[in-house]
Design a protein around this motif. Structure first.
Motif: not given
Length: 310
Positions: A95-100, A102-111, A154-160, A173-179
């Motif tokens: 679950c923690i790996i999926q949080v990392f 998803s946020h890693y590639f999501g933020s990379l897409e933003i950049f 993403s490391l900040a998300q993992i820390f949280l 209540d979701h289809f993937f792990c998110d914060l």
């Protein structure tokens, strides 16, 4: 003192618990995922093999397609498999790996979308200095900065996530792990963590969206001084980028810029930016870009010729 974390796994409820609907979800999202892989890998191969697509714009498009592929892969396979099985558990570490991821590639897409906006600004507003400013070395450095920035986010998300104690329940209540879904399961007050989430993910989405849209306003304003043909070509490219930006940023801003409250539509909106946008991006860029379509035709012709020689 915070309660100890005694949860070793979570249960993902997915989009539905109805057996018939789960089969429909399996078929639809399997097709979505295969379409995403096919479309983005086709763009990646086309850009890598075509000499005509050597400009910085296609350099960034290559990384956008690569990021779309990775973002979808970090979520879709697990979602597709869970639609077929009864036991939809995911371990705490997975679950923690999926949080990392998803946020890693999501933020990379933003950049990457920000870099594409910068590229279009330089190309249209400073055309004489375009190749000097957006050299291959500069583009490579910008992408490297985007990778590092995504890792920091993403490391900040993992820390949280790791700072939260979980002592039960363990049903997400979701289809993937998110914060945000994890916040609801924590055995402590999550007000401060939610503020940090909004100031991190929410601020990145909102500020980036405003920056990108402001840059395109400047670009469209400067097109008044271009020739009709140049204006038409620039508009075609910019409109494609603007569509992608709105499709991706809109759902992200809705999800990550509000307090820790959930709505019935949250999961469908999450489907849109995690699976829908990566599927639509190749279609948007190929249908509105003559150079990419021509390069794909040449690649297809070369493939047929090589097959005939065999």
């Amino acid at each position: 003192m915070l309660p100890k974390n005694n949860v070793t796994e979570f249960i993902l409820l997915g989009l539905t618990q109805d057996p018939v609907r789960k089969k429909i979800v399996f078929v639809i999202f399997l097709l979505f995922y295969l379409g995403t892989l096919l479309g983005n890998l086709l763009i990646i191969v086309t850009i890598k093999t075509s000499q005509a697509l050597g400009s910085p714009m296609y350099f960034f498009l290559f990384y956008l397609s690569l990021t779309d592929t990775c973002l979808s892969t970090s979520i879709a396979p697990r979602m597709i498999v869970d639609a077929l099985v009864k036991n939809t558990t995911i371990s705490f570490s997975e679950c923690i790996i999926q949080v990392f991821s998803s946020h890693y590639f999501g933020s990379l897409e933003i950049f990457i979308l920000i870099l594409m906006a910068i590229d279009r600004y330089v190309a249209i507003c400073k055309p004489l200095h375009y190749m000097t400013i957006m050299s291959r070395r500069v583009c490579g450095a910008l992408v490297a900065v985007a990778w590092v920035g995504s890792c920091v986010h993403s490391l900040a998300q993992i820390f949280l996530a790791l700072s939260l104690p979980f002592c039960g329940p363990n049903v997400i209540d979701h289809f993937f792990c998110d914060l945000q879904p994890l916040l609801k399961l924590a055995c402590t007050d999550t007000y401060v963590v939610n503020l940090l989430l909004v100031s991190n993910s929410g601020a990145i989405c909102t500020v980036s969206f405003v920056m990108v849209m402001f840059s395109y306003v400047i670009i469209l304003h400067s097109l008044r001084n271009h020739s009709a043909e140049g204006r038409r070509k620039a508009l075609s490219t910019c409109i494609s980028h603007i569509i992608v930006v709105i499709l991706f940023f809109g759902p992200c801003i809705f999800i990550y810029t509000r307090p820790a409250t959930t709505f019935s539509m949250d999961k469908m909106i999450a489907v849109f930016y995690t699976l829908g946008t990566p599927l639509l991006n190749p279609l948007i860029y190929t249908l509105r870009n003559a150079e990419v379509k021509n390069a794909m035709r040449k690649l297809w012709s070369k493939t047929l010729i090589s097959d005939d020689k065999r």
